[in-house]
Design a protein around this motif. Structure first.
Motif, PDB file in Angstrom:
ATOM      1  N   ALA A 137      43.693  67.261  29.743  1.00 30.66           N
ATOM      2  CA  ALA A 137      44.281  67.941  27.966  1.00 30.66           C
ATOM      3  C   ALA A 137      44.757  69.414  28.578  1.00 30.66           C
ATOM      4  O   ALA A 137      45.620  69.969  28.038  1.00 30.66           O
ATOM      5  N   ARG A 138      43.858  70.204  29.300  1.00 28.91           N
ATOM      6  CA  ARG A 138      44.344  71.540  29.654  1.00 28.91           C
ATOM      7  C   ARG A 138      45.736  71.616  30.119  1.00 28.91           C
ATOM      8  O   ARG A 138      46.746  72.408  29.661  1.00 28.91           O
ATOM      9  N   THR A 139      45.937  70.613  31.163  1.00 27.67           N
ATOM     10  CA  THR A 139      47.352  70.487  31.895  1.00 27.67           C
ATOM     11  C   THR A 139      48.450  70.106  30.928  1.00 27.67           C
ATOM     12  O   THR A 139      49.335  70.746  30.637  1.00 27.67           O
ATOM     13  N   ALA A 140      48.051  69.282  29.916  1.00 28.03           N
ATOM     14  CA  ALA A 140      49.001  68.861  28.893  1.00 28.03           C
ATOM     15  C   ALA A 140      49.376  69.678  27.931  1.00 28.03           C
ATOM     16  O   ALA A 140      50.581  69.876  27.412  1.00 28.03           O
ATOM     17  N   VAL A 141      48.386  70.478  27.515  1.00 27.45           N
ATOM     18  CA  VAL A 141      48.777  71.603  26.542  1.00 27.45           C
ATOM     19  C   VAL A 141      49.488  72.726  26.923  1.00 27.45           C
ATOM     20  O   VAL A 141      50.306  73.263  26.215  1.00 27.45           O
ATOM     21  N   SER A 142      49.312  72.991  28.228  1.00 26.64           N
ATOM     22  CA  SER A 142      49.901  74.199  29.018  1.00 26.64           C
ATOM     23  C   SER A 142      51.242  73.833  29.372  1.00 26.64           C
ATOM     24  O   SER A 142      51.641  74.970  29.823  1.00 26.64           O
ATOM     25  N   ARG A 143      51.611  72.846  29.734  1.00 26.15           N
ATOM     26  CA  ARG A 143      52.807  72.449  30.505  1.00 26.15           C
ATOM     27  C   ARG A 143      53.661  71.756  29.481  1.00 26.15           C
ATOM     28  O   ARG A 143      53.285  70.780  28.745  1.00 26.15           O
ATOM     29  N   SER A 144      55.073  71.271  30.241  1.00 29.31           N
ATOM     30  CA  SER A 144      55.935  70.516  29.393  1.00 29.31           C
ATOM     31  C   SER A 144      55.918  69.108  29.904  1.00 29.31           C
ATOM     32  O   SER A 144      56.344  68.043  29.304  1.00 29.31           O
ATOM     33  N   PHE A 145      55.447  68.908  31.329  1.00 27.49           N
ATOM     34  CA  PHE A 145      55.509  67.634  32.142  1.00 27.49           C
ATOM     35  C   PHE A 145      53.949  67.328  32.467  1.00 27.49           C
ATOM     36  O   PHE A 145      53.527  68.170  33.464  1.00 27.49           O
ATOM     37  N   THR A 146      53.403  66.221  32.039  1.00 34.16           N
ATOM     38  CA  THR A 146      52.166  65.922  32.725  1.00 34.16           C
ATOM     39  C   THR A 146      52.057  64.315  32.993  1.00 34.16           C
ATOM     40  O   THR A 146      52.608  63.664  32.166  1.00 34.16           O
ATOM     41  N   PRO A 266      65.877  69.935  25.017  1.00 35.09           N
ATOM     42  CA  PRO A 266      65.354  70.866  25.988  1.00 35.09           C
ATOM     43  C   PRO A 266      63.947  71.600  25.773  1.00 35.09           C
ATOM     44  O   PRO A 266      63.566  71.850  26.950  1.00 35.09           O
ATOM     45  N   SER A 267      63.541  71.398  24.663  1.00 35.96           N
ATOM     46  CA  SER A 267      62.075  72.148  24.358  1.00 35.96           C
ATOM     47  C   SER A 267      61.059  70.766  24.564  1.00 35.96           C
ATOM     48  O   SER A 267      59.882  71.246  24.334  1.00 35.96           O
ATOM     49  N   ALA A 268      61.341  69.665  24.456  1.00 37.52           N
ATOM     50  CA  ALA A 268      60.487  68.648  24.470  1.00 37.52           C
ATOM     51  C   ALA A 268      59.373  68.444  25.703  1.00 37.52           C
ATOM     52  O   ALA A 268      59.596  69.125  26.618  1.00 37.52           O
ATOM     53  N   ARG A 269      58.168  68.055  25.398  1.00 40.37           N
ATOM     54  CA  ARG A 269      57.135  67.834  26.150  1.00 40.37           C
ATOM     55  C   ARG A 269      57.071  66.458  26.484  1.00 40.37           C
ATOM     56  O   ARG A 269      57.431  65.488  25.547  1.00 40.37           O
ATOM     57  N   LEU A 270      56.753  66.043  27.900  1.00 41.10           N
ATOM     58  CA  LEU A 270      56.452  64.573  28.242  1.00 41.10           C
ATOM     59  C   LEU A 270      55.226  64.268  28.701  1.00 41.10           C
ATOM     60  O   LEU A 270      55.127  64.990  29.700  1.00 41.10           O
ATOM     61  N   GLU A 297      50.227  69.374  41.023  1.00 44.92           N
ATOM     62  CA  GLU A 297      49.570  70.127  40.036  1.00 44.92           C
ATOM     63  C   GLU A 297      49.950  69.718  38.716  1.00 44.92           C
ATOM     64  O   GLU A 297      49.317  70.220  37.689  1.00 44.92           O
ATOM     65  N   HIS A 298      50.764  68.725  38.471  1.00 48.65           N
ATOM     66  CA  HIS A 298      51.188  68.212  37.068  1.00 48.65           C
ATOM     67  C   HIS A 298      50.426  66.862  37.042  1.00 48.65           C
ATOM     68  O   HIS A 298      50.574  66.254  35.845  1.00 48.65           O
ATOM     69  N   THR A 299      49.622  66.370  37.584  1.00 41.31           N
ATOM     70  CA  THR A 299      49.051  65.031  37.509  1.00 41.31           C
ATOM     71  C   THR A 299      47.239  65.242  37.574  1.00 41.31           C
ATOM     72  O   THR A 299      46.920  66.152  38.557  1.00 41.31           O
ATOM     73  N   VAL A 300      46.835  64.671  36.600  1.00 43.97           N
ATOM     74  CA  VAL A 300      45.319  64.501  36.695  1.00 43.97           C
ATOM     75  C   VAL A 300      45.007  62.998  36.770  1.00 43.97           C
ATOM     76  O   VAL A 300      45.535  62.334  35.989  1.00 43.97           O
TER      77      VAL A 300
END
Length: 573
Positions: A137-146, A266-270, A297-300
């Motif tokens: 959750a921390r990663t997904a909220v803080s980044r655009s790609f998770t 351009p502003s979307a999260r995935l 770093e983008h994978t949990v």
């Protein structure tokens, strides 16, 4: 060129002859060139994005006048040589376009004030042991790609529901969210999970209402165009959504993933959810596995499994670790959850159809029939041959007909379970969707084929309209991805073949919630567990390319989401 033999199909041969006839090569060099083109074309059919070539091969390709070196120059040539790999241009484009889009997303950081306090609300206070759902959750909220990966029952959907609540809580305005799966079955399962977990969120009703429950297939999300490889949404006409969540991402092939990334605004999260240890897509690429390896770093990864019986969990783990002897010993020992089935399986399979066929005879509604049908499924490694899907389906049909459980008067009969084998956007039916042929009370008992879509609605069609489907008392393990059943029977052939890998066996095992039965000899089972899928791709290199240039687009890790150069071709492809 690879030294293994390939069965070259007629289309690959025709392509090779077409290009050879337009090459600059002398007649003596054309046969070798044709073999290269045939092989790279056929490797796509075998799941690879490209093929490995030698320096001698590269020299021949460049002499043909039909191949370009991947050096950042725009080219209209049909073949591309990138390092020691040969591509058909379209698949090189897909691979590098996907890498570019992802790299542009990676540079974006989205800090959130008070995030730890919000995480405490949804996941509890952090203790000495790492809570990987909280970290996801921390990663997904803080980044655009998770990427959130993990086996069945590790809490991927539970986690993503909480992530969506967190995102809506910190957003300045309500976010538009899309939920999707690669197949109708996967989309329906995601919908059920979202609906179940949303009601249990520790947040206001206002935030809960902002989390959608409708889930669609990726093809419908992107706007599939009938009889075309193109989609309505693409780089020039992007999707409107702020957040897109895609489940069962291991099933997504290179082309579709590239088109999905191209369609993001351009502003979307995935957020991609999936099990990296499952089978790769049927089509080319091993996208999820490549992404998890290239982007740690983008994978949990979630590891604590809650769903399975302990013996199923243990068997899946042993197979995934390729501990073939221990895995076979567990199957052979037998227990209530994991056991070996001996002999011809047809009678056992036919007996397991009695519940849903009895409900059909009693006039039960489709939803009830469908639930009973989904409790048990036969999963075969192969489509053809003894103990393949076709063989098992035919023999089960014949036995049920002799027992008068079905009336086998033609290809369509009451009780026939079917799986769609080709996308049909006009009917909103997609490859992998399953349905049942039954009498329709509303139409005087006329036979109709019933399907339940991802939004829960039941659709029914005349059998004559369902042109691309197969009976599905048994299905291939590949087709079972995105599904789960209370009991599965895994049927392996009598002899080893290249299809049998530890990913195939692992995927079959993890479709079951309560019971796994295995029909296999020891040698075949253990050899399958020792083999693994090795697909040839260049995606990891493309993602780590730094300041290399591909197809006129820089892969320099720019923090901007726009591409540095507009792509020359395939605006929708």
């Amino acid at each position: 060129m690879p030294d293994r033999e390939l069965s070259i199909n007629r289309l690959s041969i025709a392509l090779a002859r077409f290009l050879s006839g337009r090459s600059k090569l002398a007649a003596a060099d054309k046969p070798a060139f044709e073999r290269l083109v045939q092989t790279v074309s056929e490797e796509l059919n075998n799941g690879h994005n490209c093929m490995l070539v030698s320096d001698e091969d590269k020299a021949l390709l460049m002499a043909s006048g039909l191949a370009a070196i991947a050096d950042g120059q725009n080219t209209a040539l049909p073949l591309v040589v990138d390092r020691n790999r040969l591509y058909l241009y379209r698949y090189w484009f897909y691979e590098n376009r996907l890498a570019e889009r992802i790299r542009n997303m990676l540079g974006e950081s989205r800090p959130v004030n008070g995030l730890n306090d919000l995480l405490d609300i949804y996941f509890g206070r952090q203790n000495e042991q790492i809570d990987w759902q909280r970290e996801a959750a921390r990663t997904a909220v803080s980044r655009s790609f998770t990427i959130i990966t993990g086996g069945p029952g590790t809490g991927k959907t539970t986690t993503v529901v909480k992530i969506l609540a967190l995102l809506q809580t910190v957003a300045a305005h309500p976010l538009q969210i899309a939920l999707a799966g690669p197949t109708g079955k996967a989309a329906m399962r995601l919908k059920e999970s979202i609906s179940f977990y949303k009601s249990r969120l520790p947040c206001s009703e206002e935030i809960k209402q902002r989390i959608p429950e409708s889930v669609t297939t990726l093809h419908r999300l992107l706007g599939a165009k009938p009889l075309s490889p193109y989609f309505r949404y693409h780089a020039e006409h992007p999707l409107v959504y702020d957040v897109i969540v895609v489940d069962e991402a291991s099933m997504i092939d290179l082309a579709l993933m590239s088109k999905l990334l191209d369609a993001l605004k351009p502003s979307a999260r995935l957020i991609l959810l999936g099990d990296k240890d499952q089978l790769a897509s049927v089509e080319s690429g091993a996208v999820l596995a490549d992404l998890t390896q290239a982007l740690p770093e983008h994978t949990v990864e979630l590891k604590l499994t809650h769903r399975f019986d302990e013996n199923i969990k243990k068997l899946a783990s042993l197979v995934n670790l390729q501990l073939d002897e221990e895995a076979w010993r567990l199957v052979q020992a037998g227990n209530e959850a994991v056991s070996l089935l001996a002999g011809d399986p047809v009678k056992y399979i036919a007996d397991r159809q009695s519940d849903y066929l009895r409900l059909i005879a009693a006039g039960a509604p489709f939803e009830e029939v469908s639930q009973a049908r989904a409790r048990f499924q036969v999963l075969c490694a192969n489509r053809e041959g003894r103990l393949g899907v076709t063989d098992v389906n035919d023999r089960v049909e014949q036995l049920l007909s002799r027992k008068r459980s079905i009336r086998l008067t033609g290809s369509w009969y009451s009780g026939r379970p079917v799986i769609i084998t080709q996308n049909n956007p006009a009917l909103h039916l997609y490859n992998g969707d399953t349905g049942i042929c039954m009498a329709d009370k509303d139409q005087g008992g006329k036979l109709m084929v019933f399907f339940q879509s991802a939004d829960g609605a039941v659709r029914k069609y005349l059998p004559s309209r369902i042109t691309h489907c197969q009976t599905v008392f048994a299905m291939t393990i590949h087709k079972s991805q995105g599904s789960e059943f209370e009991e599965v029977l895994i049927v392996l052939p009598a002899e080893i073949n290249p299809v049998l890998t530890k990913e195939l066996v692992y995927t079959a095992i993890t479709r079951a919630k309560k019971t796994v039965k295995v029909l296999s000899g020891e040698s075949v089972f253990r050899t399958a567990v020792k083999q693994r899928v090795n697909r040839i791709t260049g995606l990891i290199d493309a993602l780590s390319a730094g300041d290399r240039h591909h197809g006129g687009t820089a892969l320099s890790g720019s923090s901007g989401r726009e591409t540095s150069t507009k792509p020359r071709v395939f605006p929708e492809a």
